[in-house]
Design a protein around this motif. Structure first.
Motif, PDB file in Angstrom:
ATOM      1  N   THR A  40      14.904 -38.558   8.976  1.00 49.74           N
ATOM      2  CA  THR A  40      13.522 -38.700   8.527  1.00 49.74           C
ATOM      3  C   THR A  40      13.127 -37.395   7.854  1.00 49.74           C
ATOM      4  OG1 THR A  40      13.057 -40.108  10.416  1.00 49.74           O
ATOM      5  CG2 THR A  40      11.161 -39.221   9.255  1.00 49.74           C
ATOM      6  N   MET A  56      15.713 -43.077   6.531  1.00 51.86           N
ATOM      7  CA  MET A  56      16.888 -43.854   6.114  1.00 51.86           C
ATOM      8  C   MET A  56      18.064 -43.534   7.016  1.00 51.86           C
ATOM      9  SD  MET A  56      17.458 -44.282   2.040  1.00 51.86           S
ATOM     10  CE  MET A  56      18.435 -45.762   1.940  1.00 51.86           C
ATOM     11  N   ILE A  85      11.955 -57.576   5.144  1.00 51.19           N
ATOM     12  CA  ILE A  85      10.943 -56.561   4.883  1.00 51.19           C
ATOM     13  C   ILE A  85       9.796 -56.727   5.881  1.00 51.19           C
ATOM     14  CG2 ILE A  85      11.508 -56.411   2.432  1.00 51.19           C
ATOM     15  CD1 ILE A  85       8.898 -57.865   1.810  1.00 51.19           C
ATOM     16  N   LYS A  86       9.148 -55.605   6.175  1.00 50.19           N
ATOM     17  CA  LYS A  86       8.022 -55.634   7.103  1.00 50.19           C
ATOM     18  C   LYS A  86       6.854 -54.937   6.423  1.00 50.19           C
ATOM     19  CE  LYS A  86       7.271 -54.943  12.014  1.00 50.19           C
ATOM     20  NZ  LYS A  86       7.758 -54.238  13.204  1.00 50.19           N
ATOM     21  N   GLU A 111       2.856 -48.448   6.598  1.00 54.82           N
ATOM     22  CA  GLU A 111       4.297 -48.205   6.558  1.00 54.82           C
ATOM     23  C   GLU A 111       5.007 -49.478   6.110  1.00 54.82           C
ATOM     24  OE1 GLU A 111       6.244 -47.174  10.279  1.00 54.82           O
ATOM     25  OE2 GLU A 111       7.794 -46.072   9.170  1.00 54.82           O
ATOM     26  N   LYS A 150       8.760 -51.222   5.873  1.00 52.30           N
ATOM     27  CA  LYS A 150      10.141 -51.091   6.343  1.00 52.30           C
ATOM     28  C   LYS A 150      10.979 -52.183   5.707  1.00 52.30           C
ATOM     29  CE  LYS A 150       9.020 -49.269  10.902  1.00 52.30           C
ATOM     30  NZ  LYS A 150       9.016 -49.570  12.333  1.00 52.30           N
ATOM     31  N   SER A 151      12.228 -51.855   5.409  1.00 54.47           N
ATOM     32  CA  SER A 151      13.083 -52.861   4.781  1.00 54.47           C
ATOM     33  C   SER A 151      14.545 -52.624   5.128  1.00 54.47           C
ATOM     34  CB  SER A 151      12.918 -52.799   3.265  1.00 54.47           C
ATOM     35  OG  SER A 151      13.371 -51.545   2.799  1.00 54.47           O
ATOM     36  N   THR A 152      15.291 -53.718   5.175  1.00 49.06           N
ATOM     37  CA  THR A 152      16.756 -53.601   5.229  1.00 49.06           C
ATOM     38  C   THR A 152      17.339 -54.650   4.303  1.00 49.06           C
ATOM     39  OG1 THR A 152      16.909 -55.111   7.084  1.00 49.06           O
ATOM     40  CG2 THR A 152      17.058 -52.789   7.600  1.00 49.06           C
ATOM     41  N   TYR A 206      18.713 -49.224   5.315  1.00 49.81           N
ATOM     42  CA  TYR A 206      17.392 -49.332   5.935  1.00 49.81           C
ATOM     43  C   TYR A 206      16.522 -48.281   5.277  1.00 49.81           C
ATOM     44  CZ  TYR A 206      13.851 -48.023   9.422  1.00 49.81           C
ATOM     45  OH  TYR A 206      12.677 -47.703  10.052  1.00 49.81           O
ATOM     46  N   LEU A 207      15.293 -48.649   4.974  1.00 49.57           N
ATOM     47  CA  LEU A 207      14.386 -47.679   4.363  1.00 49.57           C
ATOM     48  C   LEU A 207      12.984 -47.896   4.904  1.00 49.57           C
ATOM     49  CD1 LEU A 207      13.808 -45.505   2.085  1.00 49.57           C
ATOM     50  CD2 LEU A 207      13.331 -47.431   0.599  1.00 49.57           C
ATOM     51  N   ALA A 208      12.343 -46.812   5.282  1.00 47.30           N
ATOM     52  CA  ALA A 208      10.945 -46.874   5.697  1.00 47.30           C
ATOM     53  C   ALA A 208      10.176 -45.838   4.901  1.00 47.30           C
ATOM     54  CB  ALA A 208      10.816 -46.599   7.192  1.00 47.30           C
TER      55      ALA A 208
END
Lengths: 154, 108
Positions: free
Chosen positions: A73, A117, B8-9, B21, B23-25, B74-76
């Motif tokens: 992060t 990530m 996705i969130k 926020e 979030k995704s994968t 994964y990305l936030a």
């Protein structure tokens, strides 16, 4: 036959010592080369501005058992207004075959310069986060991650 | 490659000025180009190299990825909501394919 065992073990020991010595001899050179490559990449990404300490922080595990997925992060202390915001954050892994990990390009609309990530790390190494601000200043944070099993495949 | 599964969130509602926020994968091998197959031939690189987030058609956040990104990325990240609208996330593959997902955000 009685003598075979001590002989073998002595030879084994010698080979082992040889490998260890070679590993020790090779290590500084490898690290040096990787660091220069990472430095060169950072210079390209920042346009040659020397990074200062502060503002940016990178959160990483101290020990990563699996180098294939190491969560990170990066957050940057910035008001994220039209006048003062974070333009980009670059993550660089010094000891990977290619040091570049990812670049994140922000706009003031992000509200908060923080991103999470997961990355691959080939071996124990320093990971650096570089933040480029809207006024052109550059900040850097780094942390060492100990990697138990490297994440680059065979 | 078949269309990958994407999750996705995104919050359905947000108040004006709220920082949300996202979030995704995405299911993807992120083949680094460093690996070799059983007969010793290099497996060619195929990764997702770019991620773009737009809000009502305007680019808000982009990201460039290298082979050091883990499989199934994964990305936030965050977004400040000033008006109701549609957030669209897109992933660009090395092979030229673009995978997209979008979500509506209403003002609470």
């Amino acid at each position: 036959m009685k003598n075979a065992t001590p002989l073998l073990s002595r030879r084994g020991l010698l080979i082992g010592a040889g490998i260890a010595a070679a590993a020790i001899a090779a290590r500084p050179r490898l690290t040096q080369a990787a660091v220069t490559e990472a430095d060169r990449l950072i210079e390209t990404l920042t346009g040659g501005v020397t990074p200062q300490a502060g503002k940016v922080s990178i959160k990483l595990p101290q020990i990563a058992e699996n180098g294939n997925t190491v969560p990170f992060t990066v957050s940057v202390d910035s008001p994220m207004t039209d006048k003062d915001f974070v333009k980009a954050v670059h993550v660089v892994a010094e000891g990977n075959p290619a040091p570049g990990v990812a670049s994140f390009n922000f706009t003031p609309a992000a509200g908060k310069a923080e991103v999470a990530m997961r990355m691959r790390l080939a071996k124990t190494q320093n990971v650096r986060a570089i933040a480029v601000m809207s006024d052109g200043s550059v900040y850097q944070a780094e942390q060492e991650v100990k990697v138990t099993i490297g994440g680059c495949g065979g | 490659m078949a269309a990958p599964s994407i999750k996705i969130k995104v919050p359905a509602t947000a108040s004006k000025g709220e920082i949300i926020e996202i979030k995704s994968t995405i299911a993807h091998d992120m083949e680094s180009g460093q690996r070799k197959d059983k007969s010793g031939n290099a497996i060619p690189r195929q990764i997702i190299n770019r991620f773009v987030c737009t809000y009502n058609g305007k680019e808000m956040f982009t990201s460039d990825w290298h082979p050091a990104i883990s499989a199934n990325p994964y990305l936030a990240f965050f977004l400040k909501v000033e008006e109701a609208g549609t957030v669209e996330l897109s992933w660009q593959d090395d092979d030229g394919a673009v995978y997209k997902r979008s979500a509506e955000i209403k003002l609470a």
